[in-house]
Design an enzyme around this catalytic site. Structure first.
Site, short mmCIF file in Angstrom:
data_model
loop_
_atom_site.label_atom_id
_atom_site.label_comp_id
_atom_site.label_asym_id
_atom_site.label_seq_id
_atom_site.Cartn_x
_atom_site.Cartn_y
_atom_site.Cartn_z
N ASP A 1 -8.48 -8.88 4.29
CA ASP A 1 -8.23 -7.73 5.17
C ASP A 1 -9.28 -7.57 6.27
OD1 ASP A 1 -7.11 -5.50 6.20
OD2 ASP A 1 -7.52 -4.18 4.50
N GLU B 1 0.82 -1.21 0.00
CA GLU B 1 0.00 0.00 0.00
C GLU B 1 0.85 1.27 0.00
OE1 GLU B 1 -2.73 -0.59 3.33
OE2 GLU B 1 -4.07 -1.72 2.01
N GLU C 1 -12.23 -1.88 12.44
CA GLU C 1 -12.26 -1.17 11.16
C GLU C 1 -13.43 -1.62 10.28
OE1 GLU C 1 -8.67 -1.53 8.87
OE2 GLU C 1 -9.48 -0.37 7.21
#
Ligand code: GCW
Length: 686
Positions: free
Chosen positions: A369, A290, A397
């Protein structure tokens, strides 16, 4: 006391470390035999718990002590419970402890002060039972690494001192590009972590900006001060470092791991760190991921990259945690061959056996993820010659961001209990046993997790999210514990004085929360129908045409990702044979992961007997209904739970209900419009 920064919980929520829970020790006499900073912590704990430092005799065994906490090698010639405890901890590793009692005296012994600290906190968990005659406990952790990762930022792209994917306020470590000067909350946090057996903490985000990179060099004195606080609780400090540090901080033109100047830079820098922090844990690295720099820029692989840092740390016993969250984040959604789920395995399996002894590969628990539902990462089941740490996400998240309640221990348990070779002839290979075996073979293995705390007064934003921090520590210590057992402990310690009904009420909410969250969000393992970037709330096509490689491929006929070896990306082939077969065939693939592995028509009938489309409708209605019922149930607890906690959860549940409604209606409407198949029960779909 060796350090001025004491744990106090001044003005903040003590979570499960409420003073009442030490009530069993009030007025009791204690002897404490041990040295160093952790013994000083224990002395302070005991003075507070007994009510007076005068009741605590340190450095010698006072006759008639009701509690003896003693390092094993200081107990020569002991008798009674102390002898029994010493004998039972003879073969334990450094973090293990033994407790023995005869109704008059309780003894806690361990090989190290850290073991004593864990024994002490375990005694508090036992409550009055610790005083009963014949009490005998012998414990040691299932794995040596029990680590929490902060994603705390210093600056750049975030507001100063924010927490990456943090939902509970700002950082307790950083403010205005520096380490905070009031460090009491760091001590409180360390105490919370130590009480559940966490022994390692990385304090800054794995996305390392320039200011944070400087922690390694310019800000080392402040980092050393934080390490000093953590040390008193048996926690070693780690830093997330940028792979480009030699360029960012060292004026070198390259960070190429094969360049001798780069190796020398890491050596010298690391030496300096150890001069300031002799028990420094090591580095955590997100490389080639990323946008973070990594060895690929120099034509090197991840073993080359990790090993250069490992060599610098090796003389001091330090460890590199090297993350396997490496994938192509610039995908073209038109490209049906590339599959992000495959990436960690494809990148790291060929390197198995090439990593230095002090490198630990840190693998996310699932292949994508931290979605609400994913299969276990096959990389965990495949690595044979490399230290391994499984990474979980305590911060919510993708599971409601501490607005929605979501007790995650049941999800983690499914990962830990996953059997890599079901029906095999050898011993069972669960994820928990793979990690424990890796620890036995290589010495360094364990569990890591991204923290969910910030500077909110209750630490986690949502009071009930405290249970997730608690549960991570407990499961990292003993993955054999059930999620319910951990929950019961947490409720007992967190609401110790609440009247009848509270325990059961909180238990029901926590137990139902993950299934409920799953049911009103992305269906059947497909994942990622979230608002881009923020990841809270629905956006069914939010990532469908993005570069991140996270798609559901819904069309008018069906939905899901074909990851089979016969017609899809071949991801199923990364599993050991029995699991590969199970996932490969639609007939044997478990319902909850069906859309993760297969693209099926909406009329496909699940094992549950429902069609996919009807499951989507039903689960989304049921998910909202659960939140509505839970809100009512919580209101029914009014006056029986302390007002601050009560109001906090009430406010969160009200927001959750709105969010669940939005999820329900957007997901149902989306699939109704795509499929044209009406709800069998004729409910309103917008
Ligand atoms: O889940 C993603 C997050 C990023 C995070 C990344 C990672 C630290 O959205 O914020 O970056 O995972 O795990 O590295």
């Amino acid at each position: 006391m060796t350090d001025a920064v004491a744990s106090s919980f001044a003005g903040t929520d003590p979570c499960w470390l409420r003073a009442e829970n030490a009530g069993v020790l009030a007025g009791r006499t204690v002897s404490l035999l041990g040295d160093g900073p952790i013994a000083a912590t224990l002395a302070a704990e005991l003075a507070a718990a007994t009510g007076s430092a005068d009741l605590v005799s340190t450095g010698r065994l006072a006759g008639g002590s009701e509690l003896v906490i003693a390092r094993r090698d200081l107990c020569d010639g002991s008798t009674g419970p102390l002898r029994a405890a010493v004998d039972s901890c003879a073969r334990l590793g450094p973090d293990g402890f033994a407790v023995a009692g005869d109704g008059r005296t309780v003894a806690i012994t361990a090989a190290t002060e850290r073991g004593l600290l864990y024994g002490y906190f375990h005694a508090l968990r036992l409550g009055p039972a610790v005083l009963s005659e014949g009490v005998q406990v012998v414990q040691e952790p299932a794995q040596p690494i029990r680590m929490v990762n902060q994603w705390d930022n210093m600056s750049a792209g975030h507001h100063l001192g924010s927490v990456g994917r943090g939902y509970a306020g700002d950082s307790i470590f950083f403010r205005d590009c520096a380490v905070v000067s009031d460090r009491r909350r760091i001590a409180d946090y360390a105490r919370l972590l130590a009480s559940v057996g966490v022994n390692a903490l990385s304090i800054n985000n794995v996305n390392v900006d320039l200011a944070a990179a400087r922690l390694l060099t310019d800000q080392l004195d402040d980092v050393a001060a934080v390490a000093g606080i953590l040390r008193r609780f048996g926690i070693s400090l780690f830093l997330s470092v940028s792979f480009a540090s030699p360029v960012l901080l060292g004026d070198l033109p390259t960070a190429d791991p094969a360049d001798p100047r780069v190796a020398a830079w890491w050596r010298q820098t690391t030496e300096r760190v150890y001069r300031a922090i002799p028990d420094f844990g090591g580095y955590l690295v997100k490389a080639d991921s990323e946008g973070e720099p990594g060895p690929f820029s120099y034509g090197r692989d991840h073993a080359d990259g990790a090993n250069v840092l490992a060599q610098a740390l090796a003389p001091f016993g330090g460890t590199v945690f090297w993350r396997c969250f490496v994938y192509d984040a610039h995908q073209d959604w038109r490209d049906r061959k590339t599959d992000r789920a495959r990436a960690a395995f494809d990148t790291f399996m060929p390197l198995d056996g090439r990593f230095a002894d002090n490198v630990v590969l840190q693998v996310k628990c699932g292949p994508i993820d931290f979605q609400v539902r994913e299969p276990v990462s096959p990389l965990i089941t495949a690595l044979r010659s490399t230290n391994i740490a499984v990474e979980f996400q305590i911060t919510q998240e993708y599971t409601g961001q501490q607005i929605d309640v979501c007790y995650l221990a049941p999800q983690w348990k499914q990962t830990l209990d996953f059997d890599a070779d079901p029906g095999g002839n050898g011993p069972q290979r669960t994820v928990a046993s793979i990690v424990a075996a890796s620890a036995r073979t290589h010495g360094r293995a364990g569990l890591c997790a991204v923290s969910n705390i910030g500077d909110d007064a209750n630490w986690t934003g949502h009071k009930l999210a405290q249970a997730n921090l608690y549960a991570f520590g407990r499961l990292a210590w003993d993955p054999g514990l059930s999620s319910d057992a951990v929950l019961d402990e947490w409720i007992r310690l967190t609401f110790p004085t609440s009247p009848a009904g509270v325990h059961a009420g909180v238990r029901d909410i926590q137990r139902g929360s993950w299934p409920a969250y799953e049911s009103y969000t992305a269906p059947l393992g497909v994942g990622f129908m979230v608002t881009p970037h923020f990841h809270y709330g629905p956006s069914v096509d939010g990532y469908e045409y993005s570069r991140w490689g996270t798609y559901h491929f819904a069309d008018r006929d069906g939905v899901g990702v074909d990851r089979t070896t016969t017609t899809g990306s071949g991801f199923t082939g990364q599993y050991p044979p029995a699991q590969a077969q199970r996932y490969e065939a639609v007939e044997t693939c478990p319902d909850e992961l069906l859309l993760f592995f297969h693209h099926v028509p909406y009329t496909h009938v699940l094992h549950s007997g429902k069609t996919v489309i009807q499951h989507i409708y039903d689960s989304h209605f049921a998910g909202w209904d659960w939140v509505a019922a839970t809100l009512d149930a919580w209101r029914g607890l009014a006056g029986r739970i302390d007002e601050v906690a009560f109001q906090n959860v009430l406010e969160r549940l009200e927001r959750q209900l709105d969010s669940a409604r939005e999820w329900r209606d957007q997901v149902n409407t989306y699939f109704w419009r795509k499929s044209g198949i009406p709800d069998a029960h004729g409910r309103t779909i917008h």
